[in-house]
Motif scaffolding. Structure first.
Motif, PDB file in Angstrom:
ATOM      1  N   TYR A 154      28.913  44.066  53.560  1.00 34.93           N
ATOM      2  CA  TYR A 154      30.292  43.668  53.814  1.00 34.93           C
ATOM      3  C   TYR A 154      31.251  44.422  52.907  1.00 34.93           C
ATOM      4  N   ASP A 155      32.368  44.806  53.493  1.00 30.50           N
ATOM      5  CA  ASP A 155      33.496  45.362  52.758  1.00 30.50           C
ATOM      6  C   ASP A 155      34.438  44.181  52.519  1.00 30.50           C
ATOM      7  N   ALA A 156      34.492  43.730  51.260  1.00 34.87           N
ATOM      8  CA  ALA A 156      35.331  42.581  50.911  1.00 34.87           C
ATOM      9  C   ALA A 156      36.535  43.028  50.084  1.00 34.87           C
ATOM     10  N   ALA A 157      37.025  44.249  50.377  1.00 32.77           N
ATOM     11  CA  ALA A 157      38.175  44.779  49.633  1.00 32.77           C
ATOM     12  C   ALA A 157      39.395  43.864  49.727  1.00 32.77           C
ATOM     13  N   HIS A 158      39.436  43.020  50.776  1.00 35.28           N
ATOM     14  CA  HIS A 158      40.578  42.103  50.925  1.00 35.28           C
ATOM     15  C   HIS A 158      40.241  40.684  50.521  1.00 35.28           C
ATOM     16  N   ALA A 159      39.019  40.452  50.089  1.00 33.88           N
ATOM     17  CA  ALA A 159      38.545  39.065  50.011  1.00 33.88           C
ATOM     18  C   ALA A 159      38.204  38.632  48.591  1.00 33.88           C
ATOM     19  N   PHE A 172      26.900  36.594  50.911  1.00 33.24           N
ATOM     20  CA  PHE A 172      26.400  36.818  52.266  1.00 33.24           C
ATOM     21  C   PHE A 172      26.042  38.292  52.447  1.00 33.24           C
ATOM     22  N   GLY A 173      25.051  38.544  53.292  1.00 37.15           N
ATOM     23  CA  GLY A 173      24.627  39.923  53.539  1.00 37.15           C
ATOM     24  C   GLY A 173      23.800  40.462  52.386  1.00 37.15           C
ATOM     25  N   ASP A 174      23.344  41.721  52.533  1.00 38.79           N
ATOM     26  CA  ASP A 174      22.507  42.342  51.489  1.00 38.79           C
ATOM     27  C   ASP A 174      23.345  42.841  50.325  1.00 38.79           C
ATOM     28  N   ALA A 175      24.580  43.230  50.594  1.00 43.04           N
ATOM     29  CA  ALA A 175      25.479  43.706  49.532  1.00 43.04           C
ATOM     30  C   ALA A 175      26.921  43.570  50.003  1.00 43.04           C
ATOM     31  N   THR A 176      27.819  43.347  49.058  1.00 45.80           N
ATOM     32  CA  THR A 176      29.247  43.193  49.368  1.00 45.80           C
ATOM     33  C   THR A 176      30.063  44.019  48.395  1.00 45.80           C
ATOM     34  N   MET A 177      30.997  44.782  48.954  1.00 43.34           N
ATOM     35  CA  MET A 177      31.856  45.617  48.108  1.00 43.34           C
ATOM     36  C   MET A 177      33.203  44.936  47.862  1.00 43.34           C
ATOM     37  N   PHE A 178      33.674  45.015  46.614  1.00 44.72           N
ATOM     38  CA  PHE A 178      35.045  44.618  46.277  1.00 44.72           C
ATOM     39  C   PHE A 178      35.783  45.844  45.755  1.00 44.72           C
ATOM     40  N   SER A 179      37.071  45.928  46.048  1.00 48.98           N
ATOM     41  CA  SER A 179      37.885  47.018  45.515  1.00 48.98           C
ATOM     42  C   SER A 179      38.864  46.462  44.495  1.00 48.98           C
ATOM     43  N   PHE A 180      38.997  47.173  43.385  1.00 47.56           N
ATOM     44  CA  PHE A 180      39.986  46.794  42.368  1.00 47.56           C
ATOM     45  C   PHE A 180      41.070  47.864  42.266  1.00 47.56           C
ATOM     46  N   HIS A 181      41.411  48.430  43.420  1.00 45.41           N
ATOM     47  CA  HIS A 181      42.521  49.386  43.472  1.00 45.41           C
ATOM     48  C   HIS A 181      43.833  48.657  43.170  1.00 45.41           C
ATOM     49  N   ALA A 182      44.802  49.415  42.664  1.00 44.92           N
ATOM     50  CA  ALA A 182      46.081  48.825  42.251  1.00 44.92           C
ATOM     51  C   ALA A 182      46.755  47.993  43.342  1.00 44.92           C
ATOM     52  N   THR A 183      46.513  48.313  44.606  1.00 48.08           N
ATOM     53  CA  THR A 183      47.181  47.572  45.687  1.00 48.08           C
ATOM     54  C   THR A 183      46.450  46.286  46.062  1.00 48.08           C
ATOM     55  N   LYS A 184      45.298  46.044  45.451  1.00 48.81           N
ATOM     56  CA  LYS A 184      44.568  44.813  45.778  1.00 48.81           C
ATOM     57  C   LYS A 184      45.037  43.672  44.878  1.00 48.81           C
ATOM     58  N   LEU A 185      44.611  42.456  45.209  1.00 44.40           N
ATOM     59  CA  LEU A 185      45.060  41.290  44.437  1.00 44.40           C
ATOM     60  C   LEU A 185      44.694  41.438  42.953  1.00 44.40           C
ATOM     61  N   GLY A 192      36.072  48.965  41.339  1.00 41.33           N
ATOM     62  CA  GLY A 192      35.409  48.232  42.412  1.00 41.33           C
ATOM     63  C   GLY A 192      34.121  47.617  41.915  1.00 41.33           C
ATOM     64  N   ALA A 193      33.419  46.949  42.810  1.00 41.25           N
ATOM     65  CA  ALA A 193      32.152  46.318  42.445  1.00 41.25           C
ATOM     66  C   ALA A 193      31.284  46.132  43.673  1.00 41.25           C
ATOM     67  N   ILE A 194      29.982  46.052  43.421  1.00 40.69           N
ATOM     68  CA  ILE A 194      29.034  45.608  44.442  1.00 40.69           C
ATOM     69  C   ILE A 194      28.404  44.313  43.969  1.00 40.69           C
ATOM     70  N   VAL A 195      28.428  43.339  44.872  1.00 42.51           N
ATOM     71  CA  VAL A 195      27.729  42.079  44.620  1.00 42.51           C
ATOM     72  C   VAL A 195      26.502  42.062  45.518  1.00 42.51           C
ATOM     73  N   CYS A 196      25.367  41.631  44.962  1.00 42.68           N
ATOM     74  CA  CYS A 196      24.176  41.508  45.804  1.00 42.68           C
ATOM     75  C   CYS A 196      23.368  40.296  45.358  1.00 42.68           C
ATOM     76  N   ARG A 197      22.315  40.005  46.128  1.00 45.99           N
ATOM     77  CA  ARG A 197      21.571  38.765  45.897  1.00 45.99           C
ATOM     78  C   ARG A 197      20.181  39.002  45.337  1.00 45.99           C
ATOM     79  N   ASP A 198      19.863  40.263  45.018  1.00 44.89           N
ATOM     80  CA  ASP A 198      18.491  40.608  44.680  1.00 44.89           C
ATOM     81  C   ASP A 198      18.512  41.453  43.406  1.00 44.89           C
ATOM     82  N   SER A 199      17.740  41.057  42.398  1.00 43.45           N
ATOM     83  CA  SER A 199      17.790  41.763  41.113  1.00 43.45           C
ATOM     84  C   SER A 199      17.292  43.209  41.249  1.00 43.45           C
TER      85      SER A 199
END
Ligand SMILES: *Cc1c(COP(=O)(O)O)cnc(C)c1O
Length: 372
Positions: A154-159, A172-185, A192-199
């Motif tokens: 998932y691309d969660a750049a807005h979430a 949710f999903g195998d991996a989720t991306m977040f963006s920390f670009h200046a225009t994001k919240l 940015g970051a990747i969140v995942c559920r598996d070490s």
């Protein structure tokens, strides 16, 4: 408006608060490669996002690329045409073919009912985008992925900060991306970051962002430089301290816009639902020209004449870029309709209630004017 009003304005800590964060960097001379600030921000964001595992990156695009590589996707990946260019481009950079799937008319996210038709022998994954912070149909997508043995990213750049039934959206999903670009919240200027559920996946992603270097004498695969540096991490830490205040201000603006723009024919407001929390990153309107009396482009242009700069996120569709057009025989009717209607209006903590009210009143005045 006297001075131009843009769609967003990045939040910033006071210079003093930023300097306080920076001072220990000047003491340590540790500037990057997972320093103290980096480790602290990783921990804090992991908690804030209720993330099982989190890896920081220098931007969201490289984060997504690293996740796709770490999960070893191949061939074709089914994704949405209604997103920022980066989503489709990372697939191309990874040597994969984006297969564009139509979207749901209400959530504006990839429509799970349409995904199955797009699956071929070459399909290896699904790349969904939680557009404007509205969660994708994660349960349905998960079921399809299980049935066909596909990976889900998932691309969660807005979430940022969105929770679905009490769980962090990155669960949710195998991996989720977040963006920390200046225009994001929440932002670190670029990041940015990747969140995942598996070490084990987290370990692969961490190697991927540091050239595949295991130790001084071992390099295991062609990784990339995806590291977030200490200055960026310091800005992130200082911004985390003011994030809740920013969200409060945006919440007030959200309520005000909804009140001021309620009940106008042809104007669809962002929906509040009880199942998930809001990201408050954007305030997207949908303008149905025939009912509103004026189309989206005209509203955009007339606001611009008044020094109010809105954005037609995400026009044009990715499937219409010259680099992807040929590969895409599907007309994607819903996405094509939605992309003509959306308009993100100014939305950020320091906008001010008076200015927001004025913007809403101007938009309301257009609705009564009829087709110009
Ligand atoms: C901003 C954005 C990105 C890219 O993030 P960067 O941190 O700027 O690389 C990707 N996808 C979506 C949907 C975005 O809005």
């Amino acid at each position: 408006m006297q001075s131009p009003i843009y769609v967003t304005k990045p939040m910033l800590p006071s210079p003093e608060a930023f300097h306080r964060e920076l001072s220990s960097i000047w003491e340590s001379h540790a500037l990057t490669n997972g320093g103290q600030k980096h480790e602290k921000l990783e921990e804090k964001l992991k908690a804030y996002l209720k993330a099982p595992y989190l890896s920081l990156f220098n931007n969201g695009t490289i984060a997504l690329l690293a996740a796709i590589k770490a999960l070893e996707l191949s061939g074709e990946v089914i994704t949405t045409p209604f997103t920022f260019p980066a989503t489709a481009h990372v697939l191309a950079w990874a040597g994969l073919k984006p297969i564009f799937c139509d979207i749901d008319p209400v959530t504006m996210n990839i429509d799970p009912k349409m995904i199955v038709n797009k699956i071929t022998a070459k399909t290896s994954g699904i790349l969904g985008v939680h557009v404007y912070g509205t969660p994708c149909a994660v349960i349905e997508i998960d079921a399809i992925a299980k049935d066909y043995g596909l990976k889900v990213i998932y691309d969660a750049a807005h979430a940022f900060g969105v929770e679905l039934e009490g769980k962090g959206i990155g669960s949710f999903g195998d991996a989720t991306m977040f963006s920390f670009h200046a225009t994001k919240l929440f932002h670190t200027a670029e990041g940015g970051a990747i969140v995942c559920r598996d070490s084990q996946i987290k370990a692969r992603i961490d190697l991927m962002k540091n050239f595949g270097i295991v130790n001084e004498e071992e390099v295991v695969f062609p990784g990339i430089n995806g590291k977030l540096n200490e200055i960026q991490a310091a800005l992130g830490l200082a911004n985390l301290d003011i994030l809740d205040k920013e969200r409060e201000e945006r919440q007030k603006l959200h309520v005000l816009y909804c009140e001021e723009l309620d009940g106008i024919p042809g104007l669809i407001l962002p929906e509040m639902t009880p199942t998930h929390t809001q990201s408050l990153q954007y305030f997207p309107l949908r303008i149905q020209g025939n009912l509103f009396g004026m189309d989206r482009n005209r509203v955009h242009d007339l606001l611009k004449e008044r020094n109010i700069f809105t954005r037609k996120y995400f026009f044009p569709l990715c499937s219409d870029y010259p680099c992807y057009r040929e590969e895409n025989g599907d007309l994607l009717p819903i996405a094509r309709q939605v992309v003509q209607e959306v308009l993100c209006i100014p939305f950020y903590g320091t906008l001010g209630m008076d200015v927001a009210k004025m913007i809403a009143q101007i938009i309301r005045s257009f609705s009564q004017r009829g087709t110009p």
